[in-house]
Design a protein around this motif. Structure first.
Motif, PDB file in Angstrom:
ATOM      1  N   VAL A 110       0.870  -1.175   0.000  1.00 53.91           N
ATOM      2  CA  VAL A 110       0.000   0.000   0.000  1.00 53.91           C
ATOM      3  C   VAL A 110       0.911   1.231   0.000  1.00 53.91           C
ATOM      4  O   VAL A 110       1.653   1.459   0.953  1.00 53.91           O
ATOM      5  N   VAL A 111       0.859   1.984  -1.089  1.00 54.06           N
ATOM      6  CA  VAL A 111       1.778   3.105  -1.272  1.00 54.06           C
ATOM      7  C   VAL A 111       1.073   4.400  -0.894  1.00 54.06           C
ATOM      8  O   VAL A 111      -0.037   4.667  -1.363  1.00 54.06           O
ATOM      9  N   THR A 112       1.723   5.178  -0.039  1.00 53.36           N
ATOM     10  CA  THR A 112       1.210   6.498   0.326  1.00 53.36           C
ATOM     11  C   THR A 112       2.245   7.540  -0.091  1.00 53.36           C
ATOM     12  O   THR A 112       3.348   7.193  -0.500  1.00 53.36           O
ATOM     13  N   SER A 113       1.901   8.804   0.055  1.00 50.12           N
ATOM     14  CA  SER A 113       2.868   9.844  -0.317  1.00 50.12           C
ATOM     15  C   SER A 113       4.127   9.735   0.545  1.00 50.12           C
ATOM     16  O   SER A 113       5.231   9.997   0.075  1.00 50.12           O
ATOM     17  N   ASP A 114       3.987   9.327   1.802  1.00 49.73           N
ATOM     18  CA  ASP A 114       5.158   9.183   2.669  1.00 49.73           C
ATOM     19  C   ASP A 114       6.023   7.981   2.287  1.00 49.73           C
ATOM     20  O   ASP A 114       7.234   7.999   2.483  1.00 49.73           O
ATOM     21  N   THR A 115       5.393   6.904   1.794  1.00 53.18           N
ATOM     22  CA  THR A 115       6.145   5.667   1.554  1.00 53.18           C
ATOM     23  C   THR A 115       6.512   5.459   0.088  1.00 53.18           C
ATOM     24  O   THR A 115       7.155   4.469  -0.243  1.00 53.18           O
ATOM     25  N   GLN A 116       6.123   6.399  -0.787  1.00 55.78           N
ATOM     26  CA  GLN A 116       6.360   6.205  -2.223  1.00 55.78           C
ATOM     27  C   GLN A 116       7.839   5.974  -2.538  1.00 55.78           C
ATOM     28  O   GLN A 116       8.185   5.079  -3.311  1.00 55.78           O
ATOM     29  N   PHE A 117       8.749   6.739  -1.923  1.00 54.25           N
ATOM     30  CA  PHE A 117      10.187   6.575  -2.205  1.00 54.25           C
ATOM     31  C   PHE A 117      10.652   5.169  -1.816  1.00 54.25           C
ATOM     32  O   PHE A 117      11.484   4.578  -2.494  1.00 54.25           O
ATOM     33  N   PHE A 118      10.097   4.657  -0.709  1.00 52.61           N
ATOM     34  CA  PHE A 118      10.514   3.337  -0.217  1.00 52.61           C
ATOM     35  C   PHE A 118      10.159   2.260  -1.234  1.00 52.61           C
ATOM     36  O   PHE A 118      10.993   1.414  -1.583  1.00 52.61           O
ATOM     37  N   TRP A 119       8.930   2.320  -1.741  1.00 53.46           N
ATOM     38  CA  TRP A 119       8.476   1.288  -2.679  1.00 53.46           C
ATOM     39  C   TRP A 119       9.103   1.452  -4.052  1.00 53.46           C
ATOM     40  O   TRP A 119       9.323   0.455  -4.752  1.00 53.46           O
ATOM     41  N   GLU A 120       9.411   2.681  -4.450  1.00 55.30           N
ATOM     42  CA  GLU A 120      10.148   2.875  -5.701  1.00 55.30           C
ATOM     43  C   GLU A 120      11.545   2.271  -5.574  1.00 55.30           C
ATOM     44  O   GLU A 120      12.071   1.682  -6.523  1.00 55.30           O
ATOM     45  N   GLY A 121      12.164   2.396  -4.399  1.00 59.56           N
ATOM     46  CA  GLY A 121      13.457   1.760  -4.163  1.00 59.56           C
ATOM     47  C   GLY A 121      13.362   0.251  -4.272  1.00 59.56           C
ATOM     48  O   GLY A 121      14.207  -0.396  -4.909  1.00 59.56           O
ATOM     49  N   VAL A 122      12.327  -0.321  -3.663  1.00 63.40           N
ATOM     50  CA  VAL A 122      12.147  -1.775  -3.716  1.00 63.40           C
ATOM     51  C   VAL A 122      12.033  -2.244  -5.167  1.00 63.40           C
ATOM     52  O   VAL A 122      12.598  -3.270  -5.542  1.00 63.40           O
TER      53      VAL A 122
END
Ligand code: ZN
Length: 140
Positions: free
Chosen positions: A11-23
């Motif tokens: 579940v991607v949020t504005s706060d976690t978007q960078f994290f999931w793009e890294g993954v």
């Protein structure tokens, strides 16, 4: 046992978007405060140490150890493999991730087990970081 991924997508949020793009690029990233250099996870807008809103997304080593873990027994978690090891992982950089440990029997898992990140596919073609055991001191 099926090879078709059944894990839910992240579940991607504005706060976690960078994290999931890294993954998606095979990188485990964390926020590092530009002011006090503290790492933080889970992602959030403000540094809990110095209240700075300035941060960088910094790649982590992906190495750490199991702080603690459990096996959900009832109810089973839908769409996840069983047995499912749910673990808190203390990373080398000093932050703690909630994740899964794969590739080891719960009978063989102890707190302090050295682990490194790997990526488990999800049913929508994404991936999530999980951890697998490594011999302590092993090079990867
Ligand atoms: Zn800070």
């Amino acid at each position: 046992m099926t090879n078709v991924p059944t894990r839910p997508d992240p579940v991607v949020t504005s706060d976690t978007q960078f994290f999931w793009e890294g993954v998606e690029q095979g990188k485990l990233l964390a926020q590092q405060c530009q002011e006090c250099k503290a790492f933080r996870h889970p992602p959030r807008a403000m540094c809990p140490g110095c209240n700075s809103l300035q941060w960088d997304a910094v790649p982590l080593s992906g190495k750490g150890e199991v702080y603690s873990w459990l096996l959900p027994r009832h109810p089973l978690v839908p769409d996840f493999e069983s047995p499912l090891i749910v673990a808190l992982i203390d990373l080398e950089e000093g932050i703690r991730l909630l994740s899964n440990v794969i590739g080891i029997s719960p009978d063989d898992l102890d707190n302090g087990q050295a682990v490194e990140v790997c990526y488990a596919p999800t049913k929508g073609g994404k991936a999530v970081p999980v951890f697998k055991p490594v011999a302590r001191g092993a090079q990867s």
